[in-house]
Design an enzyme around this catalytic site. Structure first.
Site, PDB file in Angstrom:
ATOM      1  CB  THR A   1      11.319   8.865  19.124  1.00 49.43           C
ATOM      2  OG1 THR A   1      10.761   7.915  20.168  1.00 49.43           O
ATOM      3  CG2 THR A   1      10.296   8.672  18.039  1.00 49.43           C
ATOM      4  CD  GLU A   2      14.346   6.050  23.099  1.00 48.72           C
ATOM      5  OE1 GLU A   2      14.566   6.028  24.101  1.00 48.72           O
ATOM      6  OE2 GLU A   2      14.252   7.303  22.511  1.00 48.72           O
TER       7      GLU A   2
END
Length: 225
Positions: free
Chosen positions: A50-51
């Site tokens: 997840t960024e």
């Protein structure tokens, strides 16, 4: 088109999940694409990224047991798997831009037969910015889309040319829709699977560019979810 002859969002997500490879590093877009994680085949190890800076997170916690210091990019609560890692937002985007992700799964407003993707809008009700999608579509080794086959107004989402602001050019290689699985190759939509109850002509009528048949077209078979 009647709703009873199209797949639900969960069924689209299930079908997309079956193509995640063992050992793959995968980023799932905010919203609908996040559902793909629920249907990861049990016999495969997939590392979700997840960024906002987590690698190797697990399923959502039970309601009431959330730790709101542990969230994904969509601000949803997550759990951690053994070996999970935290890192700075900038390091997370370095992973994306450095080509370290095997797959990104995103939603779409439109996908063109050339692989162009439009999946953001500043219009009312939309996410008010493109977020990390522009990085993901050009950093991930493979980009897939999960979407309804047509928009709420009945217009095709698979089109000859995108008319909305582009997220990326020539980036999408496979589309999982509520009616079909379509590959993109050499500037064409290649039909791979479709619902058995839907004729090719009816599917083509709901698609904004020609569907090419190259080899066998399989039935799009999914479980009841």
């Amino acid at each position: 088109m009647m709703d009873d002859i199209k797949l639900s969002s969960a069924q689209i997500a299930w079908r997309a999940a079956q193509d995640m490879e063992d050992g793959a590093y995968v980023n799932l877009g905010i919203g609908f694409p996040e559902m793909v994680a629920r249907f990861k085949p049990e016999d495969r190890e997939v590392v979700f990224h997840t960024e906002n800076g987590v690698l190797g997170f697990g399923k959502a916690p039970p309601e009431g047991e959330e730790d709101w210091d542990l969230i994904n990019a969509g601000k949803k609560a997550i759990t951690l798997k053994p070996g999970s890692a935290f890192f700075h937002h900038a390091d997370s985007f370095a992973m994306v831009r450095g080509g370290h992700l095997d797959l990104a799964v995103l939603g779409a407003y439109q996908v063109a037969q050339t692989g162009d993707l439009a999946n953001w809008s500043t219009g009312k009700g939309g996410v008010p910015a493109v977020g990390g999608a522009m990085d993901l579509v050009h950093g991930a080794k493979r980009v897939a889309v999960v979407t309804d086959h047509v928009a709420k107004n009945g217009s095709p989402k698979l089109v000859d040319k995108c008319t909305m602001p582009l997220t990326g050019v020539g980036c999408v290689t496979r589309i999982y829709t509520s009616l079909a699985v379509v590959d993109i190759s050499d500037g064409h939509f290649i039909l791979r699977e479709k619902l058995a109850s839907l004729s090719f002509d009816d599917l083509q009528a709901m698609t904004g560019a020609p569907l090419i048949i190259d080899g066998d077209v399989s039935d799009l078979a999914v479980p009841v979810l």
